[in-house]
Design an enzyme around this catalytic site. Structure first.
Site, PDB file in Angstrom:
ATOM      1  N   SER A  97       0.817  -1.209   0.000  1.00  0.00           N
ATOM      2  CA  SER A  97       0.000   0.000   0.000  1.00  0.00           C
ATOM      3  C   SER A  97       0.852   1.262   0.000  1.00  0.00           C
ATOM      4  O   SER A  97       1.989   1.262   0.473  1.00  0.00           O
ATOM      5  CB  SER A  97      -0.903  -0.009   1.224  1.00  0.00           C
ATOM      6  N   GLN A 142       1.756   4.412   1.684  1.00  0.00           N
ATOM      7  CA  GLN A 142       1.691   4.582   3.120  1.00  0.00           C
ATOM      8  C   GLN A 142       2.664   5.629   3.602  1.00  0.00           C
ATOM      9  O   GLN A 142       3.554   6.080   2.873  1.00  0.00           O
ATOM     10  CB  GLN A 142       2.022   3.256   3.808  1.00  0.00           C
ATOM     11  N   HIS A 192       4.496   6.801   7.699  1.00  0.00           N
ATOM     12  CA  HIS A 192       4.574   6.410   9.105  1.00  0.00           C
ATOM     13  C   HIS A 192       4.596   7.650   9.980  1.00  0.00           C
ATOM     14  O   HIS A 192       5.236   8.644   9.638  1.00  0.00           O
ATOM     15  CB  HIS A 192       5.804   5.539   9.337  1.00  0.00           C
ATOM     16  N   LYS A 236       8.031   5.223  13.218  1.00  0.00           N
ATOM     17  CA  LYS A 236       8.561   4.101  12.452  1.00  0.00           C
ATOM     18  C   LYS A 236       9.386   4.582  11.268  1.00  0.00           C
ATOM     19  O   LYS A 236       8.992   4.406  10.115  1.00  0.00           O
ATOM     20  CB  LYS A 236       7.397   3.227  11.972  1.00  0.00           C
ATOM     21  N   GLU A 296      12.264   3.978   8.604  1.00  0.00           N
ATOM     22  CA  GLU A 296      12.733   2.679   8.129  1.00  0.00           C
ATOM     23  C   GLU A 296      13.793   2.822   7.045  1.00  0.00           C
ATOM     24  O   GLU A 296      13.818   3.796   6.298  1.00  0.00           O
ATOM     25  CB  GLU A 296      11.565   1.800   7.650  1.00  0.00           C
ATOM     26  N   HIS A 298       5.330   6.532   0.635  1.00  0.00           N
ATOM     27  CA  HIS A 298       6.064   5.535  -0.146  1.00  0.00           C
ATOM     28  C   HIS A 298       5.216   4.306  -0.398  1.00  0.00           C
ATOM     29  O   HIS A 298       4.223   4.060   0.288  1.00  0.00           O
ATOM     30  CB  HIS A 298       7.370   5.126   0.544  1.00  0.00           C
ATOM     31  N   ARG A 307      -2.381   4.225   5.776  1.00  0.00           N
ATOM     32  CA  ARG A 307      -2.484   3.834   4.372  1.00  0.00           C
ATOM     33  C   ARG A 307      -3.403   4.772   3.586  1.00  0.00           C
ATOM     34  O   ARG A 307      -4.367   5.299   4.118  1.00  0.00           O
ATOM     35  CB  ARG A 307      -3.028   2.408   4.259  1.00  0.00           C
ATOM     36  N   LYS A 328      -7.079  -2.679   2.606  1.00  0.00           N
ATOM     37  CA  LYS A 328      -7.182  -2.410   4.044  1.00  0.00           C
ATOM     38  C   LYS A 328      -7.741  -1.015   4.302  1.00  0.00           C
ATOM     39  O   LYS A 328      -7.918  -0.210   3.391  1.00  0.00           O
ATOM     40  CB  LYS A 328      -5.795  -2.524   4.677  1.00  0.00           C
TER      41      LYS A 328
HETATM   42 ZN    ZN Z   1       6.757   1.777   5.165  1.00  0.00          ZN
END
Ligand code: ZN
Length: 434
Positions: free
Chosen positions: A121, A123, A125, A148, A150, A276, A295, A301
């Site tokens: 998806s 998304q 964070h 989050k 990453e 992203h 998302r 979802k």
């Molecule tokens: Zn991510």
């Protein structure tokens, strides 16, 4: 494999981990998945479950997140419970004082391998503050109070949409892709003088547009692109995304976000608030120990459009590529150090050693780390502090917990140099200790 320590102390003791895989629908199927290959060959799957060719193997989780905690194999105990138990019963800190204090005795990072067949998806964070708010308001959706950030390192060719494109590119697409402009209010380009306002307005309008209108425009777009004489890379991407997620507004984000095709070894870092979507490929990923995903598209979802449009930074033009630090080109050691406290990822690549060398030193680390043998067999891991804990015949897919202050030597016992040996290490970012 042998691990023959008679010592009852857990100080400096490397432990084999068994790890959980996640079978999300977007994962590669059966043996196509690197996650499945690691599970099958390695020691992490201690139930010896065989690989199902029909089943997706999307993610391998290495860490102590409650949704998929790793276990110390020898005592079948969750990693974080083991760490707390050793502290309580033996008075030994396996994570080190600095890490215990800064991360409140939680394990500081979550390390993963991903194998992607269909796009994940679109998304973003949350940052630390927003994560706390979301967790309080919707603990059923946002399962922990952590941000989050990453890092993703490609282990096979890896496609992703990542960060907003430069404004001029986005404006050009609105002018030249009629199906996109037909999905937005007329004159949107003239109504905003500030670029961030314009971008926020484009995203908000797209995500709140009538689903029937979006579906119709996307269908027209796919038909037009399919009939094009010479399809460009981006045309092919749009067609592919629409085939995977028909009618999903996220397909239009191919025109808003940077489209990256990374080669093996290239990496991106995603800070909070950056949009992203990972599209295909296999990668090693490390993040703060959070599962908080907001998302917006390319997903069946829950789409939290309000939260997403509010939280994005609307920074443009920066796709977030991160270069590794190489202090000595012949050492086989590359270090990816993103600008966050929770983690860094180091790679030990034996193909970078000079031909007569077969050993790589892993320096002592003031915090805990997790080692993953991504490729290679017949490897020895020598523990410099506890020689009774040396490990031999280590194979691909082995995952190890290494306590703080435990320097190691990695030895490749293969005579043939054309067998690749790649070992990844996740640990707390070294800037925490400086
Ligand atoms: Zn991510």
């Amino acid at each position: 494999m042998s691990s023959n320590s008679n010592s009852s102390s857990s100080r400096n003791k490397i432990e084999l981990l068994s790890c959980v895989s996640q079978n999300y629908s977007w994962g590669k199927l059966g043996h196509d998945s690197v996650v499945a290959q690691l599970l099958e060959k390695g020691t992490t799957n201690n139930n010896n479950k065989s690989i199902d060719q029909q089943q997706p193997y999307a993610e391998l989780w290495m860490g102590s997140h409650p949704s998929g905690p790793s276990k110390i194999q020898q005592c079948n105990t969750n990693l974080i419970d083991y760490i707390h138990k050793v502290k309580q019963e033996q008075g030994i800190s396996l994570m080190g004082d600095t890490v215990e204090k800064q991360f409140c005795n939680d394990f500081p990072f979550l390390f993963k391998v991903l194998s992607i067949r269909t796009a994940l998806s679109i998304q973003s964070h949350p940052d630390c503050n927003l994560a706390k708010v979301l967790f309080k308001q919707h603990p059923d959706i946002y399962k922990d109070p952590y941000h989050k950030p990453e890092i993703a390192i490609a282990i096979t060719p890896f496609e992703a949409l990542c960060g907003f494109r430069p404004y001029d590119q986005i404006k050009d697409f609105i002018k030249t892709v009629p199906e996109l402009s037909n999905s937005l209010p007329n004159n949107i380009l003239n109504d905003h003088s500030d670029c961030k306002d314009l971008l926020k307005s484009i995203v908000t309008n797209l995500l709140n547009a009538k689903p029937e209108l979006i579906a119709l425009n996307l269908k027209t777009l796919e038909q037009r692109l399919t009939q094009k004489q010479e399809q460009e890379k981006l045309d092919k991407l749009v067609i592919k995304l629409h085939q995977q997620y028909p009618g999903d507004v996220g397909v239009f984000f191919a025109y808003l976000l940077n489209y990256l095709c990374l080669d093996r070894g290239q990496a991106i870092f995603l800070a909070a608030g950056e949009p992203h979507a990972y599209i295909s490929g296999d990668l090693v990923e490390c993040m703060a120990p959070s599962d908080n995903v907001v998302r917006a598209g390319l997903t069946p979802k829950f789409k939290d459009v309000n939260t997403l449009t509010q939280m994005l930074t609307y920074t443009t033009g920066c796709p977030g590529i991160i270069e590794p630090i190489i202090t000595d080109p012949c050492s086989g050691h590359l270090s990816f150090q993103p600008p966050v406290d929770e983690f860094q990822v180091d790679l030990y690549d034996f193909s970078r050693l000079s031909p007569n060398q077969n050993t790589i030193a892993v320096a002592s680390n003031p915090g805990p780390s997790i080692l993953l043998v991504l490729q290679g067999d017949n490897i020895t891991i020598e523990n410099d502090k506890l020689t009774s804990n040396n490990l031999t015949n280590i194979t691909q897919g082995t995952v190890l917990f290494v306590p703080c202050d435990t320097p190691l030597h990695l030895i490749n016992n293969n005579n043939s140099t054309n067998q690749p040996v790649l070992i990844y290490q996740a640990s707390v970012n070294q800037r925490v200790f400086q």
